[in-house]
Write an enzyme that holds these catalytic residues in place. Structure first.
Site, PDB file in Angstrom:
ATOM      1  N   HIS A  17       0.859  -1.187   0.000  1.00  0.00           N
ATOM      2  CA  HIS A  17       0.000   0.000   0.000  1.00  0.00           C
ATOM      3  C   HIS A  17       0.893   1.234   0.000  1.00  0.00           C
ATOM      4  CE1 HIS A  17      -3.966   1.983   1.199  1.00  0.00           C
ATOM      5  NE2 HIS A  17      -3.090   2.977   1.074  1.00  0.00           N
ATOM      6  N   HIS A  19       1.648   5.353  -1.743  1.00  0.00           N
ATOM      7  CA  HIS A  19       1.304   6.533  -2.540  1.00  0.00           C
ATOM      8  C   HIS A  19       2.596   7.167  -3.055  1.00  0.00           C
ATOM      9  CE1 HIS A  19      -2.902   6.497  -1.171  1.00  0.00           C
ATOM     10  NE2 HIS A  19      -2.395   6.080  -0.017  1.00  0.00           N
ATOM     11  N   LEU A  20       2.685   7.336  -4.378  1.00  0.00           N
ATOM     12  CA  LEU A  20       3.873   7.915  -4.998  1.00  0.00           C
ATOM     13  C   LEU A  20       3.632   9.286  -5.615  1.00  0.00           C
ATOM     14  CD1 LEU A  20       5.522   4.866  -6.826  1.00  0.00           C
ATOM     15  CD2 LEU A  20       6.372   6.062  -4.803  1.00  0.00           C
ATOM     16  N   ARG A  21       2.361   9.684  -5.781  1.00  0.00           N
ATOM     17  CA  ARG A  21       2.024  10.938  -6.457  1.00  0.00           C
ATOM     18  C   ARG A  21       2.530  10.897  -7.908  1.00  0.00           C
ATOM     19  NH1 ARG A  21      -1.320  10.904  -2.412  1.00  0.00           N
ATOM     20  NH2 ARG A  21      -0.568  11.806  -0.479  1.00  0.00           N
ATOM     21  N   ASN A  45      -5.008   7.233  -6.402  1.00  0.00           N
ATOM     22  CA  ASN A  45      -5.754   8.468  -6.128  1.00  0.00           C
ATOM     23  C   ASN A  45      -4.972   9.711  -6.542  1.00  0.00           C
ATOM     24  OD1 ASN A  45      -4.007   7.812  -3.962  1.00  0.00           O
ATOM     25  ND2 ASN A  45      -5.165   9.078  -2.530  1.00  0.00           N
ATOM     26  N   LYS A 106      -9.077  -0.312  -6.225  1.00  0.00           N
ATOM     27  CA  LYS A 106      -9.158   0.345  -4.918  1.00  0.00           C
ATOM     28  C   LYS A 106     -10.519   1.001  -4.715  1.00  0.00           C
ATOM     29  CE  LYS A 106      -7.834   1.812  -0.927  1.00  0.00           C
ATOM     30  NZ  LYS A 106      -6.823   2.831  -0.666  1.00  0.00           N
ATOM     31  N   HIS A 144     -10.632   0.976   1.380  1.00  0.00           N
ATOM     32  CA  HIS A 144     -10.402   1.935   2.458  1.00  0.00           C
ATOM     33  C   HIS A 144     -11.570   1.753   3.412  1.00  0.00           C
ATOM     34  CE1 HIS A 144      -8.999   5.966   4.058  1.00  0.00           C
ATOM     35  NE2 HIS A 144     -10.163   5.780   4.679  1.00  0.00           N
ATOM     36  N   HIS A 182      -4.847  -0.610   5.453  1.00  0.00           N
ATOM     37  CA  HIS A 182      -4.412   0.138   6.639  1.00  0.00           C
ATOM     38  C   HIS A 182      -5.356  -0.053   7.825  1.00  0.00           C
ATOM     39  CE1 HIS A 182      -7.192   2.856   4.677  1.00  0.00           C
ATOM     40  NE2 HIS A 182      -6.291   3.338   3.856  1.00  0.00           N
ATOM     41  N   LEU A 227      -5.181   9.318   7.758  1.00  0.00           N
ATOM     42  CA  LEU A 227      -6.510   8.702   7.688  1.00  0.00           C
ATOM     43  C   LEU A 227      -6.359   7.296   7.148  1.00  0.00           C
ATOM     44  CD1 LEU A 227      -8.747  11.621   6.343  1.00  0.00           C
ATOM     45  CD2 LEU A 227      -8.819  10.584   8.620  1.00  0.00           C
ATOM     46  N   ASP A 255       1.291   2.715   3.546  1.00  0.00           N
ATOM     47  CA  ASP A 255       0.420   3.879   3.334  1.00  0.00           C
ATOM     48  C   ASP A 255       1.245   5.160   3.364  1.00  0.00           C
ATOM     49  OD1 ASP A 255      -1.937   5.213   2.762  1.00  0.00           O
ATOM     50  OD2 ASP A 255      -2.602   5.315   4.842  1.00  0.00           O
ATOM     51  N   HIS A 259       3.390  14.602   1.538  1.00  0.00           N
ATOM     52  CA  HIS A 259       2.785  15.935   1.463  1.00  0.00           C
ATOM     53  C   HIS A 259       3.849  16.957   1.845  1.00  0.00           C
ATOM     54  CE1 HIS A 259      -1.362  14.584   0.960  1.00  0.00           C
ATOM     55  NE2 HIS A 259      -1.217  13.751   1.972  1.00  0.00           N
ATOM     56  N   ALA A 271      -3.973  14.822   5.305  1.00  0.00           N
ATOM     57  CA  ALA A 271      -3.789  13.575   6.043  1.00  0.00           C
ATOM     58  C   ALA A 271      -2.750  12.716   5.343  1.00  0.00           C
ATOM     59  CB  ALA A 271      -5.108  12.816   6.138  1.00  0.00           C
TER      60      ALA A 271
END
Length: 352
Positions: A17, A19-21, A45, A106, A144, A182, A227, A255, A259, A271
């Protein structure tokens, strides 16, 4: 697994899980994950979200290009996912499965977290045909697990999700592969442990190491805000016991969410905790605290591939017992990101 008092060597782990943007942020962070993990499930996302196989392929190519630019010697495979919406077409699921690059779909309940506005409003009411095809072809649903009903207390949203969404979903689609992402509560850990059918869960390092007090130590701590939010100590203890269990249903998912400092340190901050840099140091510290380093390899390297039907990585990763001071900040696309637990000292270091 080789386990001594001061050193631990395991099969190379995977992050299920992540996030790489995109763009410059992607280039800033992808090397951190590639340094510790052989593969990672890449969450979709973005803005706009990754809703088709073609978009997933294009995103995968950008990830590979960023890795080749920043960390050309890394051996890392991004495992792509699609973002489920009310309008996802069942034929798209078949294309995704046939592509060989998409490994899950997802579910973001609309409004649940960062960039989730396009998420599902009514899973069983709007997505039945898609779920039927996913069950048929063996495509995992990655959920989620929180309701977004504003009348439900923030700390109860996972437990209510089990009652309102998971139980009806499992009754309707008992053979559908589901990953409860998560996981944060004792309720969730008990449900995943006991539920029938192909179900598993990812657990973050921060939910294993910290409870909700961490958000308020010395004041409001925005870089500990994620979150699903950190929960009570009894939930943390239940997650630890799940992570070190022999059920095979629990595995590593950071996760990690980058940011920029300014987006976290404001009146309505984002978050997400950034842990990609030091993920295995965090996990090893958590397992070591309860004397269960013997279960780290299963959690980090074996259970995930078994659930997803993939081979275990052939390479290994070695951790050494030593002090690791988490950096205060890291560069992020011309700005900076604050890693979780910055300035604190952990008990393990990944060996280069």
């Amino acid at each position: 697994m080789t386990n001594t008092v001061d050193q631990l060597t395991i099969q190379k782990p995977d992050d299920w899980h992540l996030h790489l943007r995109d763009g410059a942020v992607l280039e800033s962070v992808v090397g951190h994950t590639a340094a510790q993990f052989g593969r990672a499930i890449i969450m979709p996302n973005l803005t706009p979200p990754v809703t088709t196989t073609a978009l997933a392929q294009a995103y995968r190519e950008r990830i590979v290009a960023a890795l080749n630019k920043t960390t050309p010697d890394a051996k890392f495979e991004p495992l792509m996912t699609l973002y489920l919406t009310d309008n996802t077409d069942s034929d798209e699921i078949r294309r995704a499965k046939e592509s060989g690059i998409v490994h899950g779909v997802k579910l973001y309940p609309a409004g649940a977290t960062t960039n989730s506005d396009a998420g599902v409003t009514d899973l069983l009411g709007r997505c039945t045909k898609v779920l039927e095809v996913m069950q048929e072809v063996g495509m995992p649903l990655l959920v989620h697990g929180e309701v977004t009903d504003p009348s439900i207390d923030l700390f109860d949203r996972e437990a209510v999700f089990i009652d309102r969404v998971m139980l009806p979903l499992r009754r309707a689609f008992p053979a559908l592969k589901v990953v409860f992402e998560h996981l944060t509560t004792a309720d969730g850990a008990a449900y995943v442990s006991e539920a029938e059918g192909p179900i598993a869960a990812t657990i973050t390092a921060h939910h294993l190491l910290y409870n909700r007090n961490a958000l308020f130590q010395g004041g409001l701590r925005p870089h500990w805000y994620c979150l699903p939010v950190l929960k009570r100590e009894r939930h943390r203890q239940a997650l630890l016991q799940a992570a070190v269990s022999t059920s095979g249903r629990f595995f590593l998912g950071t996760d990690s969410a980058p940011h920029a400092r300014g987006r976290k340190e404001q009146d309505c901050g984002c978050a997400g905790c950034y842990t990609a840099l030091h993920a295995m140091e965090l996990y090893a510290t958590a397992f070591d605290q309860i004397g269960r380093l013997d279960q780290l390899e299963a959690f980090a390297s074996l259970n995930g591939p078994a659930f997803y039907g993939l081979p275990v990585n052939s390479a290994t990763l070695t951790l050494k017992r030593a002090e690791y001071v988490v950096p205060d900040q890291l560069p992020l696309a011309g700005e900076e990101v604050v890693p979780l637990a910055n300035g604190t000292t952990l008990g393990w270091v990944v060996q280069p």
